[in-house]
Enzyme design. Structure first.
Site: not given
Ligand code: ADP
Length: 490
Positions: A260, A391, A294, A184
């Site tokens: 990660e 960050e 990161c 995903k």
């Molecule tokens: P960033 O801060 O780099 O945007 P996120 O942690 O928000 O990172 O997102 C990283 C990935 O996790 C993306 O693919 C996002 O769609 C997914 N994501 C965010 N929230 C959820 C959740 N509750 N369950 C599953 N995937 C999630």
């Protein structure tokens, strides 16, 4: 220059889900727009997966697992090697696609194609080196066998900042180990993953071994996959906050996890450092991906006797950077991923300035279309400023000073994160001490970039669990199985 036009390339990228080896529409009938962050314009509209689609992807991955695990390691490796070769042929297309959906300058996008491709080549080689052991038990009454078997269907969730490399860093070891996958990608940059799935298909990927689910409802669509008893592994790259949520969900299903997560990298410059090299390293450690990594240096911790010179010389380089759309020649600072990212970087800078820090250059958003922020240097940042804790994920250098080694180490370790540290010193013994005293999973000693497919990437503390790449990477997708047999001579 790439030979293909933006419109032709975007037309070649699939706009549907990839499930069980077929390109299929979402059962929801919904779609989601993907934007170019340098213009804010929609560049493509793709399928928006529903919970039902997640179930279909899980079925496909589970159904394909046994046959894929039974596929000869050499065959698995050669699929990955074939994908590596195809990626070289399509390198310009992947670079342009990443620049379009993510914004990074084209030269950096090409660098990511190289880096991301290396995971395919590295794990094509590791697929045939999954070894075990055999030997007498201490009592001499039996023989112990230790072998490694694929964990099973794996769910891979990737972030938007390295659309290709984060996908290959997970898909390649999973496939090498004999695991099927559901990936995903981030909703902000899903196109590269879709185009990469097309490449895998062209390389001969069996049906169901990699399934791609693009969705605007990450939480809703991911949850049923994570709780499905057929899933055996969750690998995530993203923020610590989301990682913590996923770890809770994964615990209910007792999943193997690789996490990660965020970073807050210290970049320490000692008074005996080669300042030319430190400044070159600083530019790489800070401005790669416009600071949206990161591993980006978040806090420059510089000895008080060289802090001013370091700040002045670094500022000259930063002032010479060129802001613009990543596709334009000579651009070194592309847009941030969206306006929210610009707001966050600006709020951190303004908080630091409000507490007495000095802006040496930059410090403002760029007006006009797109999500741009000026490359910025802030010095004299005082303890307690949010910019030292969070960050930044933007093109902002933050300089603080230290007095002696103990002070530098204390300041560097004063964070909940522990991904990577950078140290510049000519003193070998000091460098060796810092390997042991800095609380990070990785360290750049007189270099500003550490990422390499042959190295174990990962962090300690709130930066995560597990390692990707290196000899360790494949073991994230392997279970250890132990067998005892009687002494064959008794
Ligand atoms: P960033 O801060 O780099 O945007 P996120 O942690 O928000 O990172 O997102 C990283 C990935 O996790 C993306 O693919 C996002 O769609 C997914 N994501 C965010 N929230 C959820 C959740 N509750 N369950 C599953 N995937 C999630």
């Amino acid at each position: 220059m790439t030979s293909i036009s933006e419109a032709d390339l975007l037309a070649k990228v699939p706009d549907s889900l990839f499930i069980g080896g077929e390109w299929v529409a979402s059962t929801s009938g919904r779609s989601v727009d993907v934007h170019d962050p340098s213009t804010g314009l929609v560049i493509k509209t793709i399928a928006d997966a529903s919970v039902a689609d997640a179930g279909l992807a899980m079925d496909a991955a589970a159904d394909a697992q046994a046959a894929w695990a039974a596929t000869a390691p050499r065959v698995r490796g050669e699929l990955l090697r074939g994908a590596f070769d195809l990626l070289q042929e399509r390198a310009d297309e992947f670079a342009l696609l990443m620049t379009l959906e993510m914004g990074k300058p084209l030269a950096e996008a090409r660098g990511e194609v190289t880096y991301g491709g290396e995971f395919l080549r590295w794990f094509s080689e590791e697929a045939v080196r999954i070894s075990g052991r055999y030997g007498a038990n201490p009592e001499g009454t039996g023989r112990m066998i230790v072998t490694h078997l694929p964990v099973g269907p794996s769910f891979l969730i990737t972030p938007w900042n390295f659309p290709l490399a984060m996908a290959t860093r997970k898909i390649a070891p999973a496939l090498a180990a004999g695991c099927t996958t559901i990936i995903k990608p981030a909703e902000l940059t899903p196109l590269t993953t879709l185009y990469f799935a097309r490449l895998l298909e062209d390389a001969g990927l069996p049906k169901g071994v990699v399934n791609v689910v693009t969705t605007s409802e990450s939480k809703e669509v991911s949850a049923p996959i994570i709780s499905d008893r057929r899933l055996r592994k969750l690998s995530f790259t993203g923020s610590t906050a989301v990682g913590q949520i996923l770890l809770k969900q994964a615990s209910e299903n007792v999943l193997r996890t690789s996490m990660e997560l965020g970073g807050n990298a210290p970049f320490i410059v000692f008074d005996d450092a080669d300042l030319d090299k430190a400044i070159d390293g600083a530019m790489l450690a800070k401005f790669r991906n416009v600071g949206q990594a990161c591993t980006a240096a978040n806090r420059f911790i510089v000895h008080e006797s060289v802090a001013e010179e370091f700040g002045t010389r670094l500022t000259e380089k930063v002032k010479a950077m060129s802001i613009g759309r990543g596709t334009e020649a000579g651009v070194t600072v592309g847009p941030l991923i969206n306006d929210g990212a610009v707001d966050k970087a600006d709020a951190l800078v303004q908080d630091a300035v409000g507490r007495g820090a000095t802006i040496l250059t930059g410090g403002a958003r760029v007006s006009g279309e797109g999500s741009f922020y000026e490359p910025t240097v802030v010095s004299g940042v005082i303890a307690g400023s949010a910019i030292l804790r969070e960050e930044i994920f933007g093109p902002v250098v933050t300089i603080i000073s230290f007095t002696d080694e103990a002070d530098a180490v204390a300041k560097a370790n004063d964070t909940e994160y522990g991904l990577v540290s950078y140290v510049f010193t000519r003193d070998l013994a000091r460098g060796q001490r810092l390997i042991e005293t800095l609380q990070t999973g990785m360290m750049g000693l007189n270099v500003g970039v550490v990422s390499n497919a042959a190295a174990p990437f990962g962090g300690v503390k709130q930066s995560g669990i597990g390692r990707e790449g290196g000899l360790e990477g494949i073991h994230e997708y392997l279970e250890t199985k132990y067998v005892l047999t009687p002494d064959p001579f008794l």
